[in-house]
Enzyme design. Sequence first.
Site, mmCIF file in Angstrom:
data_model
loop_
_atom_site.group_PDB
_atom_site.id
_atom_site.type_symbol
_atom_site.label_atom_id
_atom_site.label_comp_id
_atom_site.label_asym_id
_atom_site.label_seq_id
_atom_site.Cartn_x
_atom_site.Cartn_y
_atom_site.Cartn_z
ATOM 1 N N HIS A 12 0.832 -1.219 0.000
ATOM 2 C CA HIS A 12 0.000 0.000 0.000
ATOM 3 C C HIS A 12 0.866 1.269 0.000
ATOM 4 O O HIS A 12 0.474 2.288 0.553
ATOM 5 C CB HIS A 12 -0.981 -0.023 1.183
ATOM 6 C CG HIS A 12 -0.336 -0.053 2.535
ATOM 7 N ND1 HIS A 12 -0.846 -0.756 3.603
ATOM 8 C CD2 HIS A 12 0.803 0.529 3.009
ATOM 9 C CE1 HIS A 12 -0.061 -0.590 4.663
ATOM 10 N NE2 HIS A 12 0.932 0.199 4.322
ATOM 11 N N HIS A 59 -1.647 4.651 9.807
ATOM 12 C CA HIS A 59 -0.289 5.169 10.039
ATOM 13 C C HIS A 59 -0.386 6.488 10.801
ATOM 14 O O HIS A 59 -0.033 7.543 10.277
ATOM 15 C CB HIS A 59 0.444 5.375 8.716
ATOM 16 C CG HIS A 59 0.545 4.146 7.850
ATOM 17 N ND1 HIS A 59 -0.525 3.611 7.169
ATOM 18 C CD2 HIS A 59 1.603 3.356 7.545
ATOM 19 C CE1 HIS A 59 -0.124 2.547 6.476
ATOM 20 N NE2 HIS A 59 1.148 2.374 6.688
ATOM 21 N N HIS A 193 10.200 -4.038 3.866
ATOM 22 C CA HIS A 193 10.715 -2.664 3.856
ATOM 23 C C HIS A 193 11.003 -2.193 5.267
ATOM 24 O O HIS A 193 10.439 -2.682 6.232
ATOM 25 C CB HIS A 193 9.793 -1.685 3.113
ATOM 26 C CG HIS A 193 8.424 -1.423 3.684
ATOM 27 N ND1 HIS A 193 7.463 -2.388 3.847
ATOM 28 C CD2 HIS A 193 7.840 -0.265 4.102
ATOM 29 C CE1 HIS A 193 6.348 -1.840 4.322
ATOM 30 N NE2 HIS A 193 6.555 -0.541 4.507
ATOM 31 N N GLU A 240 4.040 -5.458 8.525
ATOM 32 C CA GLU A 240 2.689 -5.182 8.013
ATOM 33 C C GLU A 240 2.082 -6.430 7.369
ATOM 34 O O GLU A 240 0.864 -6.529 7.212
ATOM 35 C CB GLU A 240 2.729 -4.054 6.974
ATOM 36 C CG GLU A 240 3.016 -2.685 7.585
ATOM 37 C CD GLU A 240 3.002 -1.562 6.550
ATOM 38 O OE1 GLU A 240 2.810 -0.413 6.946
ATOM 39 O OE2 GLU A 240 3.198 -1.816 5.338
HETATM 40 C C1 DHB Z 1 6.272 3.209 2.207
HETATM 41 C C2 DHB Z 1 5.625 1.984 2.384
HETATM 42 C C3 DHB Z 1 4.581 1.854 3.300
HETATM 43 O O1 DHB Z 1 3.926 0.688 3.531
HETATM 44 C C4 DHB Z 1 4.151 2.956 4.020
HETATM 45 O O2 DHB Z 1 3.107 2.808 4.849
HETATM 46 C C5 DHB Z 1 4.789 4.191 3.863
HETATM 47 C C6 DHB Z 1 5.845 4.314 2.961
HETATM 48 C C7 DHB Z 1 7.371 3.385 1.228
HETATM 49 O O3 DHB Z 1 7.958 2.391 0.765
HETATM 50 O O4 DHB Z 1 7.661 4.522 0.865
HETATM 51 FE FE FE Z 2 2.524 0.967 5.464
#
Ligand code: DHB
Ligand code: FE
Length: 278
Positions: A12, A59, A193, A240
């Site tokens: 997302h 978030h 990530h 997540e």
């Molecule tokens: C990114 C990915 C995410 O899941 C998020 O909530 C905010 C930023 C990203 O990779 O930039």
């Molecule tokens: Fe996220």
Amino acid sequence: MAKITSGVGTSHVPAIGAAVDKGMTAQPYWHPLFEGYEHARKWIEKEKPDVCIIVYNDHASAFSLELVPTFAIGVAPEFQPADEGYGPRKVPTVKGHPALSWHICESLILNEFDITIANEMPVDHGLTVPLSIMYDQPEEWPCKVIPLAVNVVQYPQPLGTRCFALGKAIREAVESFDEDLKVCVLGTGGMSHQLQGERAGFINKDFDIAFLNDLTANPERLIQMKHAEYLRDSGSEGAELVMWLIMLGALKNPKELYRHYHVPVSNTGAGLIILDSE
Ligand code: DHB
Ligand code: FE
């Protein structure tokens, strides 16, 4: 009766939403990602779910650290796109399905799954970006949406086993709702990530591919995965992915229909998978 016929797991990443909003999807950076979304968009156009239950994490948009529900379900008729610092995304208002939401609440709580009830909840990129991935830029979203927010921001986050069990309880709830509705469950977030700290920028493609494989090949491995393993192998925000396990738990004998994986997208290994449910 209502029936869950499919599930979708998808990243997302906010920049994906920005690429749609700003008409950048044909640019060289974005094209390989959005090319892979074409099949998913055709699929959902045919599948036509009446309701999408979107499992996502807030978030710090609707909830701050003052109040951190582990699981919260939106029961309102409408949910506004949240202002995440740049003004709300110019996407359609998200329309809910209060009757089904309340039925799910009742079924969960009376079966001892004490979910938080959210009468008002602005929805952030965790929910609106998956809608843009699946539906592009319609005047109105073509389905009703039930938001299900999961805490993956503040330790302790819910375990994979609990998330999977919640998915199963949602299936039971939906299947006892007395209206003919086709329901799709989306699990959002991930894949690997890490946005902060010494390992900011960490991505693990091997982990992501194994996760996509095991959604159908070895779900038990994913269900049993501990927070420390997510941190180590998929980065801090890779956790997540527990939300995909709620989606998985809501399906019966899931079969993989389609997948797409592209790396990097912003700071993330971006995955999408479509699963069929009996
Ligand atoms: C990114 C990915 C995410 O899941 C998020 O909530 C905010 C930023 C990203 O990779 O930039
Ligand atoms: Fe996220």
